[in-house]
Write an enzyme that holds these catalytic residues in place. Structure first.
Site, PDB file in Angstrom:
ATOM      1  CG  HIS A 299      12.838  19.405 -15.154  1.00  0.00           C
ATOM      2  ND1 HIS A 299      13.472  20.565 -14.790  1.00  0.00           N
ATOM      3  CD2 HIS A 299      12.638  19.476 -16.495  1.00  0.00           C
ATOM      4  CE1 HIS A 299      13.649  21.313 -15.869  1.00  0.00           C
ATOM      5  NE2 HIS A 299      13.153  20.680 -16.903  1.00  0.00           N
ATOM      6  CE1 TYR A 300      10.314  18.110 -19.698  1.00  0.00           C
ATOM      7  CE2 TYR A 300      11.684  16.616 -18.412  1.00  0.00           C
ATOM      8  CZ  TYR A 300      11.523  17.466 -19.496  1.00  0.00           C
ATOM      9  OH  TYR A 300      12.566  17.690 -20.352  1.00  0.00           O
ATOM     10  CG  HIS A 301       4.966  17.794 -10.556  1.00  0.00           C
ATOM     11  ND1 HIS A 301       3.845  17.012 -10.408  1.00  0.00           N
ATOM     12  CD2 HIS A 301       4.804  18.835  -9.714  1.00  0.00           C
ATOM     13  CE1 HIS A 301       3.037  17.564  -9.515  1.00  0.00           C
ATOM     14  NE2 HIS A 301       3.605  18.665  -9.070  1.00  0.00           N
ATOM     15  CE1 TYR A 456      16.344  14.845 -20.451  1.00  0.00           C
ATOM     16  CE2 TYR A 456      15.197  16.230 -22.021  1.00  0.00           C
ATOM     17  CZ  TYR A 456      15.481  15.892 -20.710  1.00  0.00           C
ATOM     18  OH  TYR A 456      14.901  16.588 -19.693  1.00  0.00           O
TER      19      TYR A 456
END
Ligand code: MG
Length: 668
Positions: A299-301, A456
């Site tokens: 996702h953060y990639h 989170y």
């Protein structure tokens, strides 16, 4: 006593906020009044008539046509979708869309309480300050022409400024102060002024400015308030950049907006250059040589690709592309190729680390944009056009050793068999301690999907419990001892063979003090997997080998330690676990979960096979996973043929269905 007050909190109620718009003369000190087009503003300001100066400045901005944003290049052509319309309408009632995981949106009071925190999940409170409903209000205004959206936006904008001062006090002062307002404001500023949120507003306010500037509610006074507030945001980021990670990337990219969209500010060029510099530095640090982003999370990639790409878009719009070297473009292209390799044929992604599932339409939208920047890359073109143009890669399996992502596959189409294994470095914040885990796609479906992340962090203990559950090593497809989390340190790749009839990955992770986990995966005849897990060292306890089953019914048997899926649609598997002394193995079925999106989860089985390790002798398992179209059982046998654990290699013999016996081995 160290105390910074940038804004004094005025005790304004919401109703008075609209009348609370004040002419901020300091706005003129922030601007370069010698800039072309600002002549009238300068004359009025120098003659002491800031009211006229503000009016002239508003006129200037309303007529300014040569600057736009990548999102809105022509305000006359904007559209609004149903969801955005809903957020805009709810915002009129002070129901603010802050987070998709918390729906319906909460009511923040007639007199808005920006400190209201209905569920103590940090994301809910942080993201309130991203003002995600402001842009939709602007779209609603432009598409309907109804002034109510513009009037309400200016009210909320001013209300937010008044009630969310940037107050920073030392920890010691926070502890001893008896000023409850000061305490509350300092606490609140940690959310309202976190640089990531500030950067979000910095970007979105350019769009709001484009959408609302022509409204009568956007008065000369409001313009000065807006500019002073905007300047404070950019100034806050340049002095408070996050240290690292995706936050820093977002902040830098958004400084490009500030520097490009408001070149009238004296510091605009400094802001723009700062963004370019950070992005050029961070792409070298955060993108590993194989193209993976160092948080090891799909996702953060993807988010990082979007950030780097957006920076290029802004650069193109504003003619500074040459400030990004060719190596920057090459890295972005490598990142896209990395993603293409780990992605499944339906464009969804592995749910490793803090990933959510990105939908096919969204991904096609990304590929369509990317192919414009990389028109010669035939593979990107293939995925942008769903195969109508371009070409697939000329290889199948592929290892990304720096990031520790290894992909076995026998094809690229929906009927392919594909396994993505995660076994690499420790990773940054969003990475989970999940070394050696995998997902497997077969014939249209992802089997053994990662548990995901669900939430989170927050103050609510329940939030933290769930966070812990989804991160836990034991809730992955890998080996643990006593179901404890493994140490978050790097794995070592001992062998990677990505072609031939038997493809092999051997990876080793120092899971705990005194216990190393070696995982060897054989991809046999492009059709099934054999996984050998070895737990080596002096640590004692129960060694548990976990597999997260797909949702739905998965018949199983403790007699021969197997699971077989029973799905319609042609995507099934047979899994059986073996060890040296089967009488010593037990099987457990616990409640498991899978989450593909924030605050959404479905129940499933977390299965584990266990052996007791009561001596220094290694404990070993063989798991055979056979994907197959039909549900039901099959005959599988497997045994070790190497006489015991050895540092330098192993050998097993397997027989799957009617196939001949097969010896699988390697020497290091
Ligand atoms: Mg996970």
């Amino acid at each position: 006593m160290k105390r910074i007050y940038l804004v004094l909190a005025a005790a304004l109620t919401f109703a008075s906020a609209v009348n609370g718009q004040e002419l901020k003369s300091e706005a003129f000190d922030l601007l370069n009044l010698d800039r072309k087009g600002l002549e009238q503003v300068k004359i009025a300001h120098q003659s002491g008539d800031d009211q006229a100066a503000a009016a002239a400045l508003l006129e200037y901005y309303r007529n300014r046509k040569d600057i736009s944003t990548p999102e809105i290049q022509n305000v006359a052509k904007v559209k609004i979708n149903k969801e955005q319309q809903k957020w805009a309408d709810e915002a009129l009632e002070h129901k603010f869309f802050s987070h998709k995981g918390y729906q319906p949106s909460y009511f923040y009071g007639d007199d808005i309480d920006w400190k209201y925190w209905p569920v103590q999940d940090n994301e809910l409170r942080w993201q309130l300050h991203r003002h995600k409903w402001f842009m939709p209000m602007g779209l609603a205004y432009r598409t309907s022409g109804d002034e109510k959206y513009a009037i309400e936006w200016t009210k909320q904008y001013i209300d937010w400024i008044r009630k969310n001062p940037y107050v920073k006090i030392s920890k010691a002062e926070y502890e001893i102060t008896e000023d409850s307002q000061l305490k509350a404001d300092a606490e609140n500023a940690r959310y309202a002024w976190r640089p990531l949120e500030v950067s979000h507003r910095l970007q979105d306010q350019c769009l709001q400015f484009q959408l609302f500037i022509d409204s009568p509610a956007f008065t000369p006074e409001f313009l000065t308030e807006f500019l002073v507030n905007y300047h404070r945001h950019a100034d806050h980021i340049i002095n408070n950049y996050s240290k690292q990670g995706n936050h820093l990337l977002f902040e830098a990219q958004r400084m490009l907006y500030a520097g490009s969209f408001f070149p009238e500010f004296k510091e605009a060029e400094t802001w723009r250059q700062s963004g370019v510099k950070v992005l050029n530095e961070e792409i070298e640090k955060q993108v590993l040589p194989d193209g993976g982003q160092y948080e090891l999370c799909p996702h953060y990639h993807l988010a990082a690709i979007e950030i780097f790409y957006k920076a290029l878009q802004i650069a193109d719009l504003n003619h500074f592309r040459n400030e990004f070297p060719q190596s920057y473009l090459d890295k972005v292209e490598d990142m896209i190729m990395f993603y293409i390799n780990i992605m499944y044929p339906d464009y969804t992604n592995p749910c490793f680390s803090d990933a959510k599932i990105t939908k096919k339409n969204t991904m096609i939208g990304h590929f369509k944009k990317w192919t414009k920047v990389f028109p010669d890359n035939q593979v990107i073109k293939y995925f942008a056009t769903e195969g109508a143009e371009g070409q697939l890669p000329d290889y199948l399996s592929k290892g990304f050793k720096d990031t520790g992502y290894f992909v076995f596959r026998n094809g690229w189409g929906s009927d392919a068999l594909q396994m993505v294994v995660k076994a690499g470095p420790a990773g940054e914040w969003h990475a989970q301690p999940d070394f050696g885990t995998f997902e497997m796609w077969y014939n249209g479906k992802c089997l053994f999907q990662d548990s995901g992340s669900y939430v989170y962090e927050g103050k609510d203990p329940e939030i933290m419990e769930w966070r812990k559950w989804f991160r836990a090593t034991a809730h992955h497809n890998t080996l643990v001892m006593n179901n404890e989390d493994v140490d978050k340190v790097a794995s070592e790749t001992l062998l990677w063979k990505e072609d031939g009839d038997v493809q092999i990955l051997v990876t080793e992770h120092p899971s705990y003090k005194n216990l190393t986990h070696r995982r060897s995966i054989f991809f046999v005849d492009n059709s099934y997997f054999v996984i050998v897990d070895e737990a080596v060292g002096s640590k004692k306890g129960w060694v548990n080998l976990h597999y997260q089953m797909p949702r739905g019914e998965v018949p199983n048997s403790r007699e021969d330690m197997h699971f077989e899926s029973n799905f319609e649609g042609g995507s099934n598997f047979y899994l059986q676990c073996f060890c040296e002394d089967m009488s010593k193995m037990t099987m457990t079925k616990n409640k498991g979960w899978q989450s593909s999106d924030y605050m959404k989860k479905v129940q499933r089985i977390d299965a584990s096979f266990s052996q007791k390790k009561d001596s220094n002798n290694p404990v070993r398992f063989i798991t055979v996973i056979v994907p197959k179209e039909e549900p039901g059982s099959m005959n599988v046998t497997a045994k070790f043929t190497d006489g015991g654990y050895s540092l330098s290699g192993l050998s097993v013999q397997v027989k799957v269905g009617k196939n001949k016996k097969k010896t699988l081995s390697y020497k290091l």
